[in-house]
Motif scaffolding. Sequence first.
Motif, mmCIF file in Angstrom:
data_model
loop_
_atom_site.group_PDB
_atom_site.id
_atom_site.type_symbol
_atom_site.label_atom_id
_atom_site.label_comp_id
_atom_site.label_asym_id
_atom_site.label_seq_id
_atom_site.Cartn_x
_atom_site.Cartn_y
_atom_site.Cartn_z
ATOM 1 N N ASN A 76 1.097 -1.300 -0.146
ATOM 2 C CA ASN A 76 0.730 0.188 0.007
ATOM 3 C C ASN A 76 1.058 1.352 0.097
ATOM 4 O OD1 ASN A 76 -2.387 -1.452 -0.192
ATOM 5 N ND2 ASN A 76 -2.189 -2.019 2.461
ATOM 6 N N ASN A 77 1.873 1.036 -1.040
ATOM 7 C CA ASN A 77 2.770 2.383 -0.377
ATOM 8 C C ASN A 77 3.294 2.412 0.002
ATOM 9 O OD1 ASN A 77 2.210 2.550 -3.621
ATOM 10 N ND2 ASN A 77 0.324 4.209 -3.143
ATOM 11 N N THR A 78 3.815 1.488 1.427
ATOM 12 C CA THR A 78 4.517 1.660 2.837
ATOM 13 C C THR A 78 5.935 0.482 2.394
ATOM 14 O OG1 THR A 78 2.339 2.491 3.730
ATOM 15 C CG2 THR A 78 4.543 1.807 5.094
ATOM 16 N N LEU A 79 6.680 0.854 3.281
ATOM 17 C CA LEU A 79 7.561 -0.392 2.674
ATOM 18 C C LEU A 79 7.523 -0.354 4.536
ATOM 19 C CD1 LEU A 79 10.541 2.023 1.514
ATOM 20 C CD2 LEU A 79 9.863 -0.016 0.746
ATOM 21 N N THR A 80 7.353 -2.613 4.537
ATOM 22 C CA THR A 80 7.206 -2.719 5.771
ATOM 23 C C THR A 80 8.084 -4.262 5.567
ATOM 24 O OG1 THR A 80 4.709 -2.669 5.003
ATOM 25 C CG2 THR A 80 5.377 -4.422 6.675
ATOM 26 N N SER A 81 8.784 -3.808 6.889
ATOM 27 C CA SER A 81 9.919 -5.007 7.190
ATOM 28 C C SER A 81 9.244 -6.189 7.029
ATOM 29 C CB SER A 81 10.542 -4.037 8.432
ATOM 30 O OG SER A 81 10.647 -3.330 8.526
ATOM 31 N N ILE A 82 9.965 -7.129 6.969
ATOM 32 C CA ILE A 82 9.779 -8.956 7.190
ATOM 33 C C ILE A 82 11.252 -9.363 8.245
ATOM 34 C CG2 ILE A 82 8.783 -8.324 4.332
ATOM 35 C CD1 ILE A 82 11.039 -10.696 3.457
ATOM 36 N N ASP A 83 10.706 -10.486 9.052
ATOM 37 C CA ASP A 83 11.827 -11.492 9.486
ATOM 38 C C ASP A 83 12.240 -12.580 8.827
ATOM 39 O OD1 ASP A 83 9.764 -13.162 8.884
ATOM 40 O OD2 ASP A 83 9.524 -12.488 11.606
#
Length: 413
Positions: A76-83
């Motif tokens: 959604n046009n947002t940078l989201t971290s992953i693990d």
Amino acid sequence: LISPKKKLTMAPPSSSSVPFKLLFSFQIISCIYSTLSFNMTWDKENTIKMPLAISSQLVCHLNDTVYFIGGRKTENNTLTSIDTVYMLNTSNNTFEKIGTIPGNAYFASNYICHNDSIYMFGPATDDKSNNSSGAGHVWIFNTVNHKTQRIPFPGNTDPVSLPCAVKNPMYKTVYIIGGKTSDGPASISDQTLLFNYTSNSFINMTLPRMPTKLYASMGHFINNTKINGTAGSKNAIIYIIGGEPSNKDILQYNTTSNKWLTIGGNATLNEARSFTRTIYFEDSRENFIFIVGGGSPSSSTNSFLNSTDIFYIGNYSVEPAFGDNLTYQVQYNTISKYEDKIFVWGFYAKVNGTNDTYDNIKKIFTFKLPNDRKKVSTWVTIGIISGTCGFMLLCGCLSYIACAKSKKVEQNE
């Protein structure tokens, strides 16, 4: 091509205004200042497939394979971290999930790779809870059992994320430099810590603080080589390059005298760069550091970059690399070196220059480094350089003859 910053220009010679000595000096100086050309050509890597469109991930080359850890995807046009932890399956050149780390995290230049372990110093995490926060912690991922060990920073230090981690292979230590404790300029640290990666413990010693508070900067440890005009320098030097907020400076830390300084002068980046890694290269003539992309998010101009700066350690100057630029203007691009290639493993980029649309790009680009230090195949040959200098000398001599004849005519008149 790499071209010098300082370019000499001169008006056409005349008998009354240009003495031969000045013209001849111009020819010699121009020949000396003509830096050997470097053919910088980026190629798209088609044999290896990225696991997903991602940026700011950790990349390590260990045991003839590649590991990806964490990073940020676009939602959604947002940078989201992953693990997620991925490992390259070299039989089919695709990445496979092999585990996870304690929390969703992203990285800059705050990790090292050693033997079977990957050391992450202050991973940047979205979750601030005690069990999954990376700030003020070292995470050590074991590539054999796929487990992660967490070690807290000493209680009397700043619990930072996104410091610069610089490996000192001579003493099996890592310098942990700068970082930030939270959002906002007041939270940026200037501390210097030391960690032993054989005992997995911090070394209890007080080191001088940086002259500038920075995070997400890039760094290198250089020893016993050509440093600022000194061949075979015995001082081990750490260079801290760029960083946030919007930094163009290069800092120098002498590990023998334990002193920091800002180099300044020609050793200044052409653009503020951060949130990437840098690549050190040495051949028989020169040693230098590549700084590719890494647009600074806090920069008011050119925050997305497709260019490369080259820091010449031999004479402390930074020059722009000419030739190919990356296809995209980027931030948060992860760089690595394996054998004779530089890899750019995905990035966050402008995908529409007019409407300022941004997204993670699932592409890999490579640049082949010179692989023969004696022949240095990508440098222009000695014959070409000699021919160029000879041609310039001939032009100088002909100009001298023309000046002399013109002067004789004037005297006869």
